[in-house]
Write a protein that holds these residues in place. Structure first.
Motif, short mmCIF file in Angstrom:
data_model
loop_
_atom_site.label_atom_id
_atom_site.label_comp_id
_atom_site.label_asym_id
_atom_site.label_seq_id
_atom_site.Cartn_x
_atom_site.Cartn_y
_atom_site.Cartn_z
N TYR A 154 0.85 -1.20 0.00
CA TYR A 154 0.00 0.00 0.00
C TYR A 154 0.87 1.24 0.00
O TYR A 154 1.90 1.29 0.69
CB TYR A 154 -0.90 0.04 1.24
N GLU A 156 0.02 5.62 -0.41
CA GLU A 156 -0.99 6.66 -0.66
C GLU A 156 -0.87 7.24 -2.05
O GLU A 156 -1.86 7.65 -2.67
CB GLU A 156 -0.82 7.76 0.40
N CYS A 162 -4.47 -0.05 -5.49
CA CYS A 162 -3.74 -1.05 -4.70
C CYS A 162 -4.52 -1.47 -3.47
O CYS A 162 -5.32 -0.70 -2.92
CB CYS A 162 -2.36 -0.51 -4.30
N ARG A 324 -7.33 2.75 -3.14
CA ARG A 324 -6.08 2.46 -2.42
C ARG A 324 -6.46 2.10 -0.99
O ARG A 324 -6.86 2.96 -0.22
CB ARG A 324 -5.14 3.67 -2.45
#
Length: 354
Positions: A154, A156, A162, A324
């Motif tokens: 992960y 940002e 993701c 995300r």
């Protein structure tokens, strides 16, 4: 013995055998959730009886989806990605998608070749492990405008959608656990970080956490091992040779940690009384070895399930929105970690008695 089907079986023949309309058969394949279980069962019986096979190539030529997703993982040789693969496959299967799977052996050039092969098979999307990929792979995906996502990591600011965990946090948590137990002489066994952002992020976070506590790990306390229990065992044997040895080993993942545990036991060391061993991952089997492995749990099943659900929604949406998602980590303390003082006293007693 089943009789051979004469001629080509088309969707109309399946519909006739199941006593439904051709559009219902099509809907069963493309949107199974919109068809009742009883109707799907009748259609599946007709499909099996007639030996019907969908013509994916013809559908793709007419702009229809192939209902397949390609997943490229670094390895299928260990349990590292087994849970996430299974969960991802189950999740996309619920939405009528099938999984095509390939591994690249931690070779990003080979990963590019696998992605290219998937695109030749007209997959509807490509899922890759991690956020580090070759420029050629990123360029190919952009050129073909194929939906793509990253699993396991992960960030940002990730370039693609993701679903994963913060591997830096995993490294910090592992190091903080050993520090909290009083360990200051810590050996590290990690895989090669080239082309492996998961290992690189964990290792950098471990070193930063230890440095913040005033600890610099000397080169003699660092070792490299691939995702192999046997080679990790040898790396541990080397680190634990001689009178001066660390009180703890922190490993880049649970496969390496299992090898380190076996290496310690081969040296005749009691774990955790004389040496602590810490892993990252909490893979299947980590709780079952003796003693059970202390580790940081990366929720592989949750990651795979969420990734599959989000990606199929992303692929089928008329106006897809990037996603995300970061999954929580958990510190799992079992039997391979204990206080540093006990290890130091045990070591001192051993040498005093010689």
């Amino acid at each position: 013995m089943a009789s051979k089907q004469k001629g080509n079986v088309d969707i109309a023949a399946v519909a006739k055998a199941a006593k439904v309309s051709p559009s219902t058969v099509s809907r069963t394949f493309n949107h199974p959730g919109l068809v009742s279980p009883a109707t799907r069962k009748k259609i599946n019986r007709a499909v099996q009886k007639l030996g019907y096979i969908r013509n994916r190539a013809a559908q793709t030529m007419h702009g229809k989806r192939s209902a397949t997703i390609g997943l490229v993982v670094p390895t299928i040789n260990h349990a590292i990605f087994a849970e996430v693969i299974q969960a991802f496959s189950d999740s996309i299967g619920k939405e009528g998608f099938s999984l095509l799977l390939a591994s690249h052996g931690y070779d990003l050039d080979r990963e590019y070749a696998m992605v290219r092969k998937f695109l030749e098979h007209r997959v509807d999307g490509v899922a890759l492990i991690g956020l580090e990929h070759s420029d050629a792979t990123a360029r190919l995906i952009a050129q073909q405008e194929i939906p793509a996502m990253a699993i396991w990591n992960y960030a940002e600011d990730a370039a693609w959608p993701c679903v994963g965990a913060d591997n830096r946090q995993a490294g910090r948590m592992a190091a903080e656990h050993l520090l909290a137990l009083g360990h200051r002489d810590i050996g590290l066994i990690f895989p090669d970080t080239h082309g492996n952002d998961r290992a690189r992020h964990r290792l950098s976070a471990v070193l930063e956490t230890l440095e913040a506590a005033g600890i610099t790990v000397p080169q003699a306390r660092k070792s490299e091992a691939p995702y192999s229990v046997a080679q990790a065992k040898q790396a541990a044997l080397d680190l634990l040779a001689g009178p001066s040895r660390p009180t703890a080993l922190l490993c880049g993942n649970d496969v390496i940690a299992q090898g380190a545990l076996f290496g310690a036991q081969k040296r005749g060391l009691k774990v955790p009384q004389e040496l602590s061993v810490m892993g990252i991952g909490d893979f299947n089997g980590s709780a079952d070895i003796e003693p059970g492995l202390s580790t940081v749990r990366i929720p592989a099943e949750t990651i795979g399930t969420l990734a599959g659900a989000q990606f199929t929604r992303f692929i089928t949406s008329d106006a897809p929105e990037p996603f995300r998602l970061c999954c929580d980590l958990e510190q799992i303390i079992r039997g391979t970690t204990g206080p540093a003082q006990a290890a130091s006293l045990s070591r001192a007693g051993r040498w005093k008695g010689r």
